[in-house]
Design an enzyme around this catalytic site. Sequence first.
Site, PDB file in Angstrom:
ATOM      1  N   GLY A  38       0.806  -1.212  -0.042  1.00  0.00           N
ATOM      2  CA  GLY A  38      -0.031   0.102   0.115  1.00  0.00           C
ATOM      3  C   GLY A  38       0.813   1.307  -0.016  1.00  0.00           C
ATOM      4  O   GLY A  38       0.504   2.119  -0.522  1.00  0.00           O
ATOM      5  N   THR A  39       2.135   1.081   0.643  1.00  0.00           N
ATOM      6  CA  THR A  39       2.959   2.305   0.753  1.00  0.00           C
ATOM      7  C   THR A  39       3.127   2.608  -0.682  1.00  0.00           C
ATOM      8  O   THR A  39       3.262   3.896  -1.342  1.00  0.00           O
ATOM      9  CB  THR A  39       4.211   2.129   1.378  1.00  0.00           C
ATOM     10  OG1 THR A  39       3.744   1.858   2.775  1.00  0.00           O
ATOM     11  CG2 THR A  39       5.073   3.285   1.623  1.00  0.00           C
ATOM     12  N   ASP A 127       3.890  -7.332  13.419  1.00  0.00           N
ATOM     13  CA  ASP A 127       4.997  -6.930  12.755  1.00  0.00           C
ATOM     14  C   ASP A 127       6.200  -7.675  12.942  1.00  0.00           C
ATOM     15  O   ASP A 127       6.712  -7.733  13.910  1.00  0.00           O
ATOM     16  CB  ASP A 127       5.091  -5.341  12.452  1.00  0.00           C
ATOM     17  CG  ASP A 127       5.744  -4.919  11.123  1.00  0.00           C
ATOM     18  OD1 ASP A 127       6.433  -5.856  10.502  1.00  0.00           O
ATOM     19  OD2 ASP A 127       5.289  -3.790  10.596  1.00  0.00           O
ATOM     20  N   LYS A 285      -4.951  16.520  51.325  1.00  0.00           N
ATOM     21  CA  LYS A 285      -3.460  17.238  51.619  1.00  0.00           C
ATOM     22  C   LYS A 285      -2.395  16.235  51.651  1.00  0.00           C
ATOM     23  O   LYS A 285      -2.714  15.525  52.581  1.00  0.00           O
ATOM     24  CB  LYS A 285      -3.687  18.342  52.860  1.00  0.00           C
ATOM     25  CG  LYS A 285      -2.518  19.202  52.780  1.00  0.00           C
ATOM     26  CD  LYS A 285      -2.792  20.479  51.960  1.00  0.00           C
ATOM     27  CE  LYS A 285      -1.846  21.666  52.042  1.00  0.00           C
ATOM     28  NZ  LYS A 285      -2.140  22.353  53.510  1.00  0.00           N
ATOM     29  N   HIS A 286      -1.518  16.444  50.794  1.00  0.00           N
ATOM     30  CA  HIS A 286      -0.310  15.362  50.804  1.00  0.00           C
ATOM     31  C   HIS A 286      -0.540  13.957  50.976  1.00  0.00           C
ATOM     32  O   HIS A 286      -0.540  13.327  51.775  1.00  0.00           O
ATOM     33  CB  HIS A 286       0.664  15.695  52.051  1.00  0.00           C
ATOM     34  CG  HIS A 286       1.136  17.143  52.184  1.00  0.00           C
ATOM     35  ND1 HIS A 286       1.816  17.758  51.118  1.00  0.00           N
ATOM     36  CD2 HIS A 286       1.112  17.944  53.309  1.00  0.00           C
ATOM     37  CE1 HIS A 286       1.877  18.830  51.339  1.00  0.00           C
ATOM     38  NE2 HIS A 286       1.960  19.175  52.571  1.00  0.00           N
ATOM     39  N   ASN A 428      -0.739   4.416  59.856  1.00  0.00           N
ATOM     40  CA  ASN A 428      -1.874   3.867  60.626  1.00  0.00           C
ATOM     41  C   ASN A 428      -2.966   4.783  60.532  1.00  0.00           C
ATOM     42  O   ASN A 428      -2.817   6.007  60.833  1.00  0.00           O
ATOM     43  CB  ASN A 428      -1.668   3.467  61.952  1.00  0.00           C
ATOM     44  CG  ASN A 428      -0.580   2.469  62.320  1.00  0.00           C
ATOM     45  OD1 ASN A 428      -0.752   1.233  61.703  1.00  0.00           O
ATOM     46  ND2 ASN A 428       0.363   2.508  63.114  1.00  0.00           N
ATOM     47  N   ARG A 448      -0.909   3.079  66.062  1.00  0.00           N
ATOM     48  CA  ARG A 448      -2.415   3.494  65.955  1.00  0.00           C
ATOM     49  C   ARG A 448      -2.985   4.024  67.278  1.00  0.00           C
ATOM     50  O   ARG A 448      -3.873   4.835  66.914  1.00  0.00           O
ATOM     51  CB  ARG A 448      -3.144   1.950  66.090  1.00  0.00           C
ATOM     52  CG  ARG A 448      -4.533   1.913  65.294  1.00  0.00           C
ATOM     53  CD  ARG A 448      -4.800   0.489  64.697  1.00  0.00           C
ATOM     54  NE  ARG A 448      -3.947   0.080  63.718  1.00  0.00           N
ATOM     55  CZ  ARG A 448      -4.193   0.454  62.436  1.00  0.00           C
ATOM     56  NH1 ARG A 448      -4.941   1.448  62.096  1.00  0.00           N
ATOM     57  NH2 ARG A 448      -3.302   0.050  61.756  1.00  0.00           N
ATOM     58  N   PHE A 483      -6.298  -4.152  62.351  1.00  0.00           N
ATOM     59  CA  PHE A 483      -6.698  -4.376  63.702  1.00  0.00           C
ATOM     60  C   PHE A 483      -5.986  -3.445  64.444  1.00  0.00           C
ATOM     61  O   PHE A 483      -4.920  -3.027  64.498  1.00  0.00           O
ATOM     62  CB  PHE A 483      -6.697  -6.002  64.057  1.00  0.00           C
ATOM     63  CG  PHE A 483      -5.332  -6.213  63.943  1.00  0.00           C
ATOM     64  CD1 PHE A 483      -3.999  -5.998  64.919  1.00  0.00           C
ATOM     65  CD2 PHE A 483      -4.926  -7.480  62.759  1.00  0.00           C
ATOM     66  CE1 PHE A 483      -3.061  -6.583  64.821  1.00  0.00           C
ATOM     67  CE2 PHE A 483      -3.550  -7.730  62.863  1.00  0.00           C
ATOM     68  CZ  PHE A 483      -2.702  -7.573  63.934  1.00  0.00           C
ATOM     69  N   HIS A 534       0.752   2.599  52.488  1.00  0.00           N
ATOM     70  CA  HIS A 534       1.955   3.014  52.808  1.00  0.00           C
ATOM     71  C   HIS A 534       2.421   4.252  51.839  1.00  0.00           C
ATOM     72  O   HIS A 534       2.129   3.838  50.862  1.00  0.00           O
ATOM     73  CB  HIS A 534       3.125   1.809  52.914  1.00  0.00           C
ATOM     74  CG  HIS A 534       2.800   0.897  54.217  1.00  0.00           C
ATOM     75  ND1 HIS A 534       3.342   1.474  55.534  1.00  0.00           N
ATOM     76  CD2 HIS A 534       1.949  -0.159  54.563  1.00  0.00           C
ATOM     77  CE1 HIS A 534       2.757   0.458  56.198  1.00  0.00           C
ATOM     78  NE2 HIS A 534       2.221  -0.288  55.755  1.00  0.00           N
TER      79      HIS A 534
END
Length: 534
Positions: A38-39, A127, A285-286, A428, A448, A483, A534
């Site tokens: 085609g090219t 290809d 925020k952050h 936490n 925690r 927990f 984390h």
Amino acid sequence: MTDIAIKTALLSVSDKTGLVELGQALAAHDIKLISTGGTAKLLRDAGLAVTDISDFTGFPEMMDGRVKTLHPKVHGGLLAVRNNPEHVAAMKAHDISAIDLVVVNLYPFRETVAKGAGRQEVIENIDIGGPSMVRSAAKNHDHVTIVTDPKDYPSLISELADNGGATTLDSRRRFAAKAYAATAQYDAAISAWFAADLKEDLPELLTVPLKKASALRYGENPHQKAALYIPTLPNLPEWPIVNGIAQAEQIQGKALSYNNYGDADAALDLISEFCDAAPTVVILKHANPCGVASGDSLIEAYKAALACDSVSAFGGIIAVNRPLDGATAEAITSIFTEVVVAPAADEAAKAIFAKKKNLRLLITGALPDPKRNGLNLRSIAGGILLQSRDGSLLDEQALQVVTEVKPSEQQMKDALFAWTVAKHVKSNAIVYARDNATVGIGAGQMNRLESARIAAWKAEDAAKRAGWPESRTRGSAVASDAFFPFADGLVTATEAGATTVIQPGGSIRDQEVIDAANKAGIAMIFTGTRHFRH
């Protein structure tokens, strides 16, 4: 002599953009054109003289075009080192002509996958000859020019015009580097498709191709360099392409920074949890939420979210789950805000934000599916950590009430709201919520107990600023992302006034914590699922 005159060019492209203009420019320098399929047809239709690849090699195309450029006359013409006597002798002995320029782009593999084609059609769009020619030409860039991107045609045309039909070594090196990156990305997409086809979530060998979308002013700090890259993998079930912050339309404001992108992404991730909920606003925020609320309208939700921690909200990121209206936009601009993320915004909202030239407004369209698959990557020294994203939603049928006191309907709603937010708070994490709004958030502490204390303290501080008679943690639900290892964190929450606790459970001291809840006369729910962040 580093300039190489182009005498013969081989063109074989899937993307025909700019092809005729390039062919005409090459012909203007009396460069012989060799082409395929085609090219060649398109160039001939434009009135250009073209030699078919089969005439050049003396060997017909065969096997539905699978074999056409995989021939010694092609690769010998590309790989021969022109100032090596042995190579020159081999070219003469085997009647191999030099090829000085290769213009190739590859079969549309990603596009074929994206349109949902069947397996065999996908395979046929892998290809083979194209990448082989690209690699041969790029390896021999001292003598051969390789161009793989139609966007580079104008610079090639300009260079040929400036150098009398020749290219410079510097440009050939740049083109070669880009060519190898193109074949690497192409092969990575094929590899990812095969992994998905084989149902491999975490394949043994993984290549994630990325494309630079924009350079950023700096990274987390001014002395760090940064850029935004986006994946170029085909859209696959294991790694779906999500219209996220990287694809959002920026309506106004200065360019996003490295930190803006991270925070806006975290805000979008959280607000997507509420895609089917009442009007909801996230203030972040952050990468930590400092206020989340749902209400009958966005402005009502915004005011409730802001009340949770109006101090931290200054200079924050806001995300909403409904098209942004003028009244909410007016309220948002009453304090300094870095970025606002919304699925849409009406003209009144846009006009109000336009008065704040530095405020960024990002329009995302539909919010991402919170249950979507995907992979999270994180760099560490010497490696990359990879995990599936935390797309799990709470199964209310699997909840276990473990205390003598059972939660009321409203207490359960508050608990589920707090749990949804806690999933997006750095561990936490402790989140107090009441009446569809967070009222205290403790994030990122080393234990925690401290998170529970900080969240309660922030709620008390918010009450003093608002002039409320007591902290809104009174009668609230409290969520913990993991927990309680000891009863002390739960005791702190009850002292703050929480009447319901939701947590994963699973500690060896669960009974101690349950006993403390029973002693305090509060309800406690186990989810069985942890949400560390984390």
